[in-house]
Design a protein around this motif. Structure first.
Motif, PDB file in Angstrom:
ATOM      1  N   SER A  31       0.808  -1.223   0.000  1.00  0.00           N
ATOM      2  CA  SER A  31       0.000   0.000   0.000  1.00  0.00           C
ATOM      3  C   SER A  31       0.841   1.273   0.000  1.00  0.00           C
ATOM      4  O   SER A  31       0.340   2.343  -0.363  1.00  0.00           O
ATOM      5  CB  SER A  31      -0.940   0.008   1.204  1.00  0.00           C
ATOM      6  OG  SER A  31      -0.214  -0.075   2.421  1.00  0.00           O
ATOM      7  N   SER A  32       2.101   1.180   0.386  1.00  0.00           N
ATOM      8  CA  SER A  32       2.970   2.358   0.403  1.00  0.00           C
ATOM      9  C   SER A  32       3.187   2.919  -1.001  1.00  0.00           C
ATOM     10  O   SER A  32       3.481   4.109  -1.174  1.00  0.00           O
ATOM     11  CB  SER A  32       4.323   2.021   1.035  1.00  0.00           C
ATOM     12  OG  SER A  32       4.990   1.012   0.288  1.00  0.00           O
ATOM     13  N   HIS A  33       3.037   2.071  -2.013  1.00  0.00           N
ATOM     14  CA  HIS A  33       3.227   2.508  -3.401  1.00  0.00           C
ATOM     15  C   HIS A  33       2.094   3.409  -3.881  1.00  0.00           C
ATOM     16  O   HIS A  33       2.206   4.041  -4.928  1.00  0.00           O
ATOM     17  CB  HIS A  33       3.339   1.292  -4.325  1.00  0.00           C
ATOM     18  CG  HIS A  33       4.591   0.499  -4.126  1.00  0.00           C
ATOM     19  ND1 HIS A  33       5.838   0.981  -4.427  1.00  0.00           N
ATOM     20  CD2 HIS A  33       4.782  -0.764  -3.642  1.00  0.00           C
ATOM     21  CE1 HIS A  33       6.745   0.064  -4.148  1.00  0.00           C
ATOM     22  NE2 HIS A  33       6.137  -0.999  -3.670  1.00  0.00           N
ATOM     23  N   LEU A  34       0.991   3.468  -3.106  1.00  0.00           N
ATOM     24  CA  LEU A  34      -0.155   4.296  -3.501  1.00  0.00           C
ATOM     25  C   LEU A  34       0.212   5.774  -3.530  1.00  0.00           C
ATOM     26  O   LEU A  34      -0.356   6.546  -4.302  1.00  0.00           O
ATOM     27  CB  LEU A  34      -1.327   4.054  -2.539  1.00  0.00           C
ATOM     28  CG  LEU A  34      -2.687   4.642  -2.938  1.00  0.00           C
ATOM     29  CD1 LEU A  34      -3.167   4.070  -4.261  1.00  0.00           C
ATOM     30  CD2 LEU A  34      -3.718   4.376  -1.850  1.00  0.00           C
ATOM     31  N   LYS A  35       1.154   6.173  -2.669  1.00  0.00           N
ATOM     32  CA  LYS A  35       1.543   7.590  -2.582  1.00  0.00           C
ATOM     33  C   LYS A  35       2.930   7.830  -3.168  1.00  0.00           C
ATOM     34  O   LYS A  35       3.528   8.891  -2.917  1.00  0.00           O
ATOM     35  CB  LYS A  35       1.509   8.048  -1.117  1.00  0.00           C
ATOM     36  CG  LYS A  35       0.149   7.887  -0.450  1.00  0.00           C
ATOM     37  CD  LYS A  35       0.193   8.336   1.001  1.00  0.00           C
ATOM     38  CE  LYS A  35      -1.140   8.108   1.693  1.00  0.00           C
ATOM     39  NZ  LYS A  35      -1.442   6.686   1.892  1.00  0.00           N
ATOM     40  N   SER A  36       3.440   6.899  -3.946  1.00  0.00           N
ATOM     41  CA  SER A  36       4.765   7.063  -4.541  1.00  0.00           C
ATOM     42  C   SER A  36       4.717   8.057  -5.698  1.00  0.00           C
ATOM     43  O   SER A  36       3.650   8.370  -6.241  1.00  0.00           O
ATOM     44  CB  SER A  36       5.283   5.709  -5.052  1.00  0.00           C
ATOM     45  OG  SER A  36       4.512   5.277  -6.160  1.00  0.00           O
ATOM     46  N   GLY A  37       5.912   8.574  -6.062  1.00  0.00           N
ATOM     47  CA  GLY A  37       5.998   9.527  -7.167  1.00  0.00           C
ATOM     48  C   GLY A  37       5.495   8.943  -8.472  1.00  0.00           C
ATOM     49  O   GLY A  37       4.888   9.648  -9.291  1.00  0.00           O
ATOM     50  N   PHE A  38       5.738   7.660  -8.691  1.00  0.00           N
ATOM     51  CA  PHE A  38       5.288   6.990  -9.910  1.00  0.00           C
ATOM     52  C   PHE A  38       3.765   7.020 -10.012  1.00  0.00           C
ATOM     53  O   PHE A  38       3.211   7.405 -11.043  1.00  0.00           O
ATOM     54  CB  PHE A  38       5.786   5.538  -9.898  1.00  0.00           C
ATOM     55  CG  PHE A  38       5.395   4.747 -11.114  1.00  0.00           C
ATOM     56  CD1 PHE A  38       6.206   4.746 -12.241  1.00  0.00           C
ATOM     57  CD2 PHE A  38       4.226   4.000 -11.133  1.00  0.00           C
ATOM     58  CE1 PHE A  38       5.852   4.008 -13.370  1.00  0.00           C
ATOM     59  CE2 PHE A  38       3.870   3.267 -12.243  1.00  0.00           C
ATOM     60  CZ  PHE A  38       4.674   3.272 -13.375  1.00  0.00           C
TER      61      PHE A  38
END
Length: 223
Positions: free
Chosen positions: A58-65
């Motif tokens: 879930s941390s990838h939800l707010k990633s730059g990508f």
């Protein structure tokens, strides 16, 4: 003596749209350059589930990508909505004020829905699942947004497009969106079975009801 009457030539302003299309491709190019490996896995999403397996936290939800391509997604969907309205005679495709209204509504709708989902996820002790499920949905919606971006360009700059073309694309988008939901549910079926009652409430309240009310409001307003 022949009198010449000059009529002002009315031209449609398309510069704002051109700038947005250029901005979209610039964001895609920068994202691809910064996240080269991840973008490569993302581009193959339709052929492989490697991306969803690697970037499922879930941390990838707010990633730059995710955030950068989310911006492209919103730009693309806002264009498609306006172009569809234009094809069916409800709007003008070069109306930049209408575009601002559409994209503002889209951002507000998506972010409000995300906030409500987060609150409900916390209340029902299923926050991690909701975050992961949201990441899956954002991933597939972004893929669809990038898919229709070049189609938007064709629809915007060519006036001789058949009226059925946007309808056909809408059907494809709906089918792709439905498949994305099925894949997401399949990927998290163990978590869903453990919280089946809450998931049904979540599905009805936040995945079905908003779109039903939007459809009802649009059809009621056009009646």
């Amino acid at each position: 003596m022949i009198e010449h009457i000059l009529h002002p030539r009315i031209t449609e302003n398309k510069d704002w749209a051109t700038l947005l299309f250029v901005l979209s491709f610039a964001i895609i190019a920068i994202t691809k350059s910064v996240f080269e490996n991840r973008f490569g896995d993302f581009a193959n999403l339709i052929f492989s589930n490697k991306y969803t397996k690697i970037y499922r936290d879930s941390s990838h939800l707010k990633s730059g990508f995710t955030v950068s391509l989310f911006l492209v997604q919103v730009i693309s969907f806002a264009f498609f909505i306006q172009l569809s309205l234009s094809q069916f005679g409800y709007a003008t495709k070069t109306d930049w004020i209408l575009y601002i209204q559409i994209i503002t509504f889209l951002i507000f709708f998506i972010l409000s829905k995300y906030l409500i989902e987060k609150i409900i996820g916390t209340a029902f002790n299923m926050e991690e699942f909701v975050e992961q499920f949201n990441l899956q949905k954002v991933t597939y919606r972004t893929y669809i947004g990038l898919f229709i971006l070049p189609i938007n360009i064709i629809l915007f700059y060519y006036d001789t497009i058949l009226r059925n073309i946007p309808l056909f694309i809408i059907c494809i988008v709906l089918i792709m969106n439905m498949l994305a939901y099925i894949i997401s549910i399949k990927n998290y079926q163990n978590l869903i079975l453990g919280k089946l009652f809450y998931f049904i409430l979540y599905l009805c309240a936040l995945e079905i009801a908003p779109y039903y009310f939007m459809y009802y409001w649009l059809t009621k307003g056009s009646a």
